[in-house]
Scaffold this motif. Structure first.
Motif, PDB file in Angstrom:
ATOM      1  N   ARG A 172      46.157  49.055  35.724  1.00  0.00           N
ATOM      2  CA  ARG A 172      45.209  48.743  36.528  1.00  0.00           C
ATOM      3  C   ARG A 172      45.398  48.914  38.112  1.00  0.00           C
ATOM      4  N   GLU A 173      46.406  49.250  38.161  1.00  0.00           N
ATOM      5  CA  GLU A 173      47.151  49.587  39.597  1.00  0.00           C
ATOM      6  C   GLU A 173      46.110  50.249  40.419  1.00  0.00           C
ATOM      7  N   GLY A 174      45.610  49.744  41.392  1.00  0.00           N
ATOM      8  CA  GLY A 174      44.619  50.585  42.536  1.00  0.00           C
ATOM      9  C   GLY A 174      43.413  50.738  41.884  1.00  0.00           C
ATOM     10  N   LYS A 175      42.925  50.128  40.701  1.00  0.00           N
ATOM     11  CA  LYS A 175      41.610  50.584  40.141  1.00  0.00           C
ATOM     12  C   LYS A 175      40.642  49.563  41.158  1.00  0.00           C
ATOM     13  N   MET A 176      39.469  50.156  41.073  1.00  0.00           N
ATOM     14  CA  MET A 176      38.359  49.485  41.858  1.00  0.00           C
ATOM     15  C   MET A 176      37.436  48.952  40.746  1.00  0.00           C
ATOM     16  N   TYR A 177      36.983  47.846  41.082  1.00  0.00           N
ATOM     17  CA  TYR A 177      35.917  47.019  40.033  1.00  0.00           C
ATOM     18  C   TYR A 177      34.602  46.740  41.231  1.00  0.00           C
ATOM     19  N   PHE A 178      33.495  47.178  40.528  1.00  0.00           N
ATOM     20  CA  PHE A 178      32.074  46.728  41.220  1.00  0.00           C
ATOM     21  C   PHE A 178      31.285  45.583  40.697  1.00  0.00           C
ATOM     22  N   GLN A 179      31.011  45.013  41.565  1.00  0.00           N
ATOM     23  CA  GLN A 179      30.105  43.580  41.289  1.00  0.00           C
ATOM     24  C   GLN A 179      28.880  44.185  40.471  1.00  0.00           C
ATOM     25  N   LEU A 180      28.516  43.306  39.488  1.00  0.00           N
ATOM     26  CA  LEU A 180      27.417  43.517  38.524  1.00  0.00           C
ATOM     27  C   LEU A 180      26.362  42.595  38.526  1.00  0.00           C
ATOM     28  N   ASN A 181      26.775  41.377  38.984  1.00  0.00           N
ATOM     29  CA  ASN A 181      25.571  40.143  38.749  1.00  0.00           C
ATOM     30  C   ASN A 181      25.325  39.443  40.062  1.00  0.00           C
ATOM     31  N   GLU A 182      25.469  40.185  41.185  1.00  0.00           N
ATOM     32  CA  GLU A 182      24.856  39.641  42.399  1.00  0.00           C
ATOM     33  C   GLU A 182      23.442  39.963  42.248  1.00  0.00           C
TER      34      GLU A 182
END
Length: 698
Positions: A523-533
């Motif tokens: 997972r190093e450096g992976k980006m994760y994007f918000q889903l439930n705002e």
């Protein structure tokens, strides 16, 4: 520093002071000192001129767009004014009718409402919250010991802040963070035993808001208006539940932009959602603490007790900016405290509004400074400056000492070298090396510049910088080692402020297996994007909807300041009182249908960005929000350079970012319907389930 929750670290709803290492000389340099902050030696300024000077200084130090201030003196507003521009594009003057969000100063209203119910015999501060809110449950049996008082003095042990849906653009549309708080808390543990120590906690005040509603049988806004605003004749104070002219709100902007945003609503009203004029807020502070207060003498005395020192707290904290009362950030504010004057202070920061309220009950004085843009601490210090000047005219002198006690160089005990290591707060980590020669070197993470600062051992057991501006200590307290800092900062045109607090705690090595290490390396450096705002969340225009994962250097088994537990879980290593330990949350990863998601007990959910599809580059396409209600993210891909036009359905919106995640277009924040898609950029569509976007490309 490694941020698992980039968007949370940006939410400074109630920070009263920076909690990382404070370098006083850098304050003015970084903010940009006002062009003129003092009059020539032979010129005597009037009180009005000095107040205006303080306002200009706060505006420029904080980079605010506009600012309004007011001074209340024993029953009347005796001084008010403004600085900056109501709007960068409209020809409108700042007036006494201009409204600002007061942010966390709303907590004083909430604490007052609770104490009013106590005065009426309808609740007891030391009764467990569950007696008033039977629906309040947590995945931690200790929650039943949380009392109402603990909500108001930040010692509940709650993890911190459930903010999904708390900050929205324009008016609220649908459910908010207050509605979902109890459901989110049901999945959370506590960071500490209730009452163990005070650490800033927004959720405590949202719970207190619910207690007010449950006990009074009224909605929070109606109760506050009935018991406080109407009797006090405050016609310039509102909440999002009121009907009022929102065009009175000072315009708000993203940093560096001159394009006004749609406006801001904070749906957790009792935590940070109230709006007011400067005059109304100053009058509220003064009237609340006066002989004509709606609160009893007993409640006012209880409100002004230093609650923080009852639990884990630094021994030398008298000059710190924090000394929590019930609702107040400080009930013993420096520099008034060193002259024996009681000063109550509360700061507030939303995403776009900033506020400072300073009250001197013994003298019947109250100052309020509110701004669009800026920083609450500068507003507070402007209020302090105004009050010191008023007292001077009344023949009362306030000492503004801003130097540390003297100490001589000394030989350091050799055992202190064992305290070297990685230290962390809820938002940062840094390395500390204690050398045998008595030098302590602090090194910031690369993301903050990677700079180092050295301190030398002194005769009082502290380490000092060469200019004697900062003293630090490594303090063993209740089985943990804390990084303590004490320093003063004096800003031209304003006043002096102090820090004497635990800023971080030593992280202990956390050995992990090769299998666990491999899982996190993937997972190093992976980006994760918000889903439930929600579609109208302020986090979209603020570009605060992504996070990433990376190991903390120089220590085993950590992501940021969170301890790795297994292949998929990290745990908050909470334990710092004040603000350095606020909003420290657990995080988990899970795989569904081959896609990895990042989640937390407070309801946030993120998706691995590597699985995002490219947006369809053809002339016509559609995007429909599925039954889950989760946002739909796309990479720009082959559509780069084309003009995308979107037909936006009701209760929905889209946002476009460039490759550096800077905002390009927003239908909610700006009313955009089209955008030229940038190379390497991203597009997100959000809205109610079933919302269907019609997309055309040219």
């Amino acid at each position: 520093m490694n941020k698992l929750w980039q968007h949370l670290s940006a939410l400074a709803l109630s920070l009263a002071l920076l909690t990382t290492v404070l370098v006083p000389a850098a304050w003015a340099a970084e903010a940009g000192a006002p062009a003129s902050t003092s009059a020539p030696a032979d010129q005597v300024l009037t009180l009005e001129e000095r107040a205006q000077q303080a306002a200009e200084a706060a505006l420029q130090f904080g980079g605010a767009t506009s600012l309004r201030y007011a001074l209340w003196d024993n029953g009347e507003i005796v001084l008010s004014g403004g600085a900056g521009s109501f709007s960068l594009s409209e020809d409108r003057a700042l007036t006494e009718d201009t409204l600002y969000g007061v942010g966390s100063v709303s907590k004083v209203y909430t604490a007052s409402a609770v104490l009013r119910l106590a005065d009426q015999g309808k609740l007891d501060l030391d009764t467990p919250v569950v007696q008033y809110l039977p629906g309040f449950k947590m995945a931690d049996e200790r929650y039943t010991s949380i009392t109402v008082r603990m909500l108001l003095n930040h010692s509940s042990g709650l993890m911190g802040t459930n903010l999904s849906g708390a900050f929205v653009m324009g008016e609220a549309d649908g459910s908010d963070a207050t509605d979902t708080l109890l459901a989110n808390l049901a999945n959370q543990r506590l960071k500490a035993d209730p009452g163990a120590y005070s650490v800033y906690c927004n959720d405590g005040f949202t719970l207190a808001e619910l207690v007010v509603e449950a006990v009074s049988g009224m909605d929070f806004t109606s109760f506050v208006r009935q018991e406080f605003l109407t009797p006090m004749e405050l016609s310039g104070t509102f909440t999002p539940d009121d009907t009022f002219d929102r065009d009175r709100l000072a315009r708000i902007y993203l940093p560096g932009s001159e394009r006004a945003l749609a406006g801001e609503t904070v749906t957790i009203i009792g935590t940070g959602g109230i709006y007011a004029t400067a005059e109304d807020l100053a009058a509220f502070g003064g009237l609340l603490t006066s002989e004509s207060s709606p609160l009893s003498k007993e409640s006012l005395e209880a409100m002004a007790v230093n609650e923080a020192v009852k639990g884990l707290w630094p021994a030398d904290s008298e000059d710190d900016a924090l000394a929590y009362g019930l609702g107040w950030d400080s009930v013993d504010m420096f520099p008034f405290s060193q002259s024996g004057i009681t000063a109550l202070v509360k700061g507030g920061d939303t995403q776009f509004y900033h506020c400072g309220l300073v009250v001197l009950p013994e003298y019947g004085l109250s100052a309020a400074v509110l701004s669009s843009g800026g920083v609450s601490i500068y507003n507070e210090l402007a209020g302090v400056r105004m009050l010191i000047d008023v007292l001077a005219e009344k023949g009362v002198t306030v000492a503004e000492t801003d130097t540390l006690p003297e100490a001589e160089p000394a030989e350091m005990p050799a055992e202190l070298t064992a305290l070297s290591g990685v230290y962390g707060s809820s938002s940062s980590t840094f390395d500390i090396v204690v050398a045998e020669d008595g030098t302590l070197t602090l090194t910031q993470p690369a993301i903050l510049g990677g700079g180092s600062q050295s301190f030398s051992y002194a005769s009082d057991g502290s380490f000092r910088d060469w200019e004697n501006d900062i003293m630090v200590k490594l303090v063993e307290d209740q089985g943990k080692v804390y990084f303590y800092q004490k320093t003063y900062a004096s800003l031209p045109g304003l006043s002096v402020t102090g820090s004497a607090a635990y800023a971080a705690m030593k992280l202990e090595n956390n050995p992990i297996s090769e299998e666990v290490k491999a899982a996190w390396e993937a997972r190093e450096g992976k980006m994760y994007f918000q889903l439930n705002e929600p579609y109208n969340s302020s986090l979209y225009p603020l570009s605060a909807v992504l996070t990433y994962s990376a190991f903390t250097p120089n220590i085993e088994g950590y992501i940021g300041s969170n301890q790795i537990m297994d292949e998929n879980h990290v745990s908050a290593v909470a334990g710092i009182p004040g603000t350095a330990g606020r909003d420290w949350i657990d995080v988990a990863f899970e795989v569904q249908d081959g896609v990895e998601y990042l989640t937390s007990p407070n309801g946030y959910r993120y998706i691995d960005s590597s699985v995002l599809p490219e947006i369809f580059p053809g002339a016509l396409s559609y995007c429909t929000i599925q039954s889950s209600g989760e946002a739909r993210w796309h990479m720009v891909g082959a559509a780069a350079g084309r003009t995308m036009t979107v037909e936006v359905p009701e209760h929905a919106g889209f946002t476009v970012y460039d490759a550096n995640f800077q905002l390009v277009a927003s239908s909610v924040a700006y009313g955009d319907t089209s955008a030229v898609l940038p190379e390497g950029g991203f597009v997100v569509f959000a809205g109610a389930p079933g919302a269907r976007f019609v997309i055309t490309m040219e």
